[in-house]
Structure formats: C-alpha cells, structure tokens
Design an enzyme around this catalytic site. Structure first.
Site, PDB file in Angstrom:
ATOM      1  N   SER A  33       0.838  -1.137   0.050  1.00  0.00           N
ATOM      2  CA  SER A  33      -0.096   0.022  -0.035  1.00  0.00           C
ATOM      3  C   SER A  33       0.905   1.237  -0.018  1.00  0.00           C
ATOM      4  CB  SER A  33      -0.950  -0.044   1.344  1.00  0.00           C
ATOM      5  OG  SER A  33      -1.512  -1.218   1.356  1.00  0.00           O
TER       6      SER A  33
HETATM    7  N1  SAH Z   1      -0.921  -4.755   4.424  1.00  0.00           N
HETATM    8  C1  SAH Z   1      -0.318  -5.042   3.037  1.00  0.00           C
HETATM    9  C2  SAH Z   1      -1.149  -4.629   1.860  1.00  0.00           C
HETATM   10  C3  SAH Z   1      -1.059  -5.788   0.779  1.00  0.00           C
HETATM   11  S1  SAH Z   1      -2.470  -5.667  -0.553  1.00  0.00           S
HETATM   12  C4  SAH Z   1       0.930  -4.238   2.659  1.00  0.00           C
HETATM   13  O1  SAH Z   1       1.323  -3.283   3.534  1.00  0.00           O
HETATM   14  O2  SAH Z   1       1.689  -4.715   1.784  1.00  0.00           O
HETATM   15  C5  SAH Z   1      -3.696  -6.716   0.366  1.00  0.00           C
HETATM   16  C6  SAH Z   1      -3.226  -8.266   0.612  1.00  0.00           C
HETATM   17  O3  SAH Z   1      -4.675  -8.629   1.257  1.00  0.00           O
HETATM   18  C7  SAH Z   1      -2.705  -9.035  -0.488  1.00  0.00           C
HETATM   19  O4  SAH Z   1      -1.653  -9.698  -0.391  1.00  0.00           O
HETATM   20  C8  SAH Z   1      -3.884 -10.095  -0.830  1.00  0.00           C
HETATM   21  O5  SAH Z   1      -3.558 -11.461  -0.990  1.00  0.00           O
HETATM   22  C9  SAH Z   1      -4.584 -10.164   0.614  1.00  0.00           C
HETATM   23  N2  SAH Z   1      -5.858 -10.653   0.756  1.00  0.00           N
HETATM   24  C10 SAH Z   1      -6.878 -10.505   0.021  1.00  0.00           C
HETATM   25  N3  SAH Z   1      -8.057 -11.184   0.380  1.00  0.00           N
HETATM   26  C11 SAH Z   1      -7.787 -11.898   1.728  1.00  0.00           C
HETATM   27  C12 SAH Z   1      -8.397 -12.794   2.464  1.00  0.00           C
HETATM   28  N4  SAH Z   1      -9.550 -12.983   2.175  1.00  0.00           N
HETATM   29  N5  SAH Z   1      -7.729 -13.360   3.397  1.00  0.00           N
HETATM   30  C13 SAH Z   1      -6.341 -13.053   3.394  1.00  0.00           C
HETATM   31  N6  SAH Z   1      -5.752 -12.097   2.727  1.00  0.00           N
HETATM   32  C14 SAH Z   1      -6.334 -11.599   1.531  1.00  0.00           C
END
Ligand code: SAH
Length: 208
Positions: free
Chosen positions: A59
């Site tokens: 993000s």
């Molecule tokens: N907090 C992260 C943001 C990553 S993007 C950072 O700082 O990099 C969001 C993430 O959520 C992705 O890796 C995606 O695979 C995960 N995600 C999406 N749906 C999900 C779910 N139902 N359960 C667990 N992870 C999920």
C-alpha cells in the site's frame, strides 16, 4: 540517499494531515525497502503503491499511515490484520501494539513476509496462511482489526471479535470508488466514520 528520501516522505505525510507522532515515528523506523522487490527499491520512499508480485501491491505510505492513525493504537493492544501482503503495514503495527496477528491468502507472500519479520526481529507478529475473512477465532477478542484489501462489505461476525470500544478499519468499495471506514464498537452498537478516496487490491475468497 534513502534517508533523505525517507525524511522527505515523512514531511509529505505530515503535510497530508498525518499528525500522530508515534505513527510517523513507526514509519521512520521500519525500512520500507525491505518489503519491496529489488527492481522497485529506489522508489521505496515515494508516496506510491508498488508491485510485490502475485498481482498484489504494497500500500501507499499515506494509506498505511492513515489507517494506522485511525486505529488509535496503544502498546497494550492485540491487533488482527487481514491481508499481510508484503508485511509492511503489519511491521508498522508491530511497533505500536503489543502483538499483531496477520493472515494472508497467497502462500508465496505469506512465506516472504515471514522471512522479513524474522530478519527485522519483529517477534511480536504471528502470521498464518488462510482466507482471513472470518477472522482468527482462536485469538478473539482483539482490540483492533484492520483489513488491507478492499471489499464490498465485511462479515458482521467480525464485529463480535472486537472488545468494547474496539475499532475496525476497512477499505470498502462504494459504487466505483473506495473509502476507508472506521467502525467503533460501543456495547452492541457500531458507529462508523468514512475517510478518503483510495485504491486497494480486492479481497478475494479462498487460498491460492
Ligand atoms: N498490508 C499489505 C497490503 C497488501 S495488499 C502491505 O502492507 O503490503 C492486500 C493483501 O490482502 C494481498 O496480499 C491479498 O492477497 C490479501 N488478501 C485479499 N483477500 C484476502 C483474504 N480474504 N484473506 C487474507 N488475505 C487476503
């Protein structure tokens, strides 16, 4: 060089309205470049989301700072993050809370983030590879819950996983925009506030 860019980013976040000094200091302490693939590392301190593989992104620093600020963390808090991704947001949370539980549905990202947490000695993070939409039942209740992938709506059950006065922060898809919603639990009632127009990757079901 990275340090100059880092200071510039912190100033930029301040100007954009992030005023909580512990949040800014956590962003200063955690090396964002460690969570980013080598070919994008020179952009680690730009205020932008960057690809981390598997069609996902780390993000934007502003969004990480904003969501962290909205969580209103204390060092006694037990926090749940749904969507570990690169692990960056989780690392920031780990500096401000007592313990962070984080769930990721993509095995590759789960494994990579685990390695970085070990390398940075962030020993108060517990992670697992699973679909996180139903929370982490063995560990309820939480003081705070944060979703980092956008969704149309979160399961009502999640609200029973937070303590009284607990907060849930979540990016929600509304028509064709995304907003951050902060829910606060007061007894059996939930109040909600809406913030910023931002962009997240979608929350998906199951594992891959
Ligand atoms: N907090 C992260 C943001 C990553 S993007 C950072 O700082 O990099 C969001 C993430 O959520 C992705 O890796 C995606 O695979 C995960 N995600 C999406 N749906 C999900 C779910 N139902 N359960 C667990 N992870 C999920």
């Amino acid at each position: 060089m990275l340090d100059v860019r880092k200071i510039r980013l912190i100033l930029e976040l301040r100007e954009a309205g992030i005023s909580n000094s512990s949040v800014l200091s956590a962003l200063e302490q955690i090396p964002r470049e460690k969570f980013i693939p080598e070919n994008y590392r020179n952009q680690a301190y730009e205020n932008i989301a960057l690809p981390i593989g598997d069609n996902q992104t780390i993000s934007q620093p502003y969004v990480v700072a904003k969501m962290t600020e909205l969580l209103d963390l204390e060092n006694t808090h037990k926090v749940l993050e749904i969507g570990t991704g690169s692990g960056y947001q989780c690392a920031i949370l780990s500096k401000l809370a007592r313990r962070v539980y984080t769930i990721e549905r993509i095995k590759n990202l789960y494994k990579k983030s685990l390695k970085i947490f070990q390398e940075l000695k962030l020993t108060n993070i517990v992670s697992k590879y699973e679909d996180g939409n139903d929370g982490w039942l063995e560990q309820i209740p939480f003081d705070r819950i944060i979703f980092t992938a956008a969704t149309l709506n979160i399961s009502d059950k999640i609200f029973s996983h937070i303590k009284e006065n607990g907060i849930v922060v979540c990016p929600i898809i509304r028509e064709n925009k995304q907003v951050i919603i902060k829910y606060t639990r007061k007894g059996n009632r939930l109040s909600s506030e809406e913030f910023d127009n931002v962009l997240f990757v979608p929350n998906l079901k199951g594992v891959s």
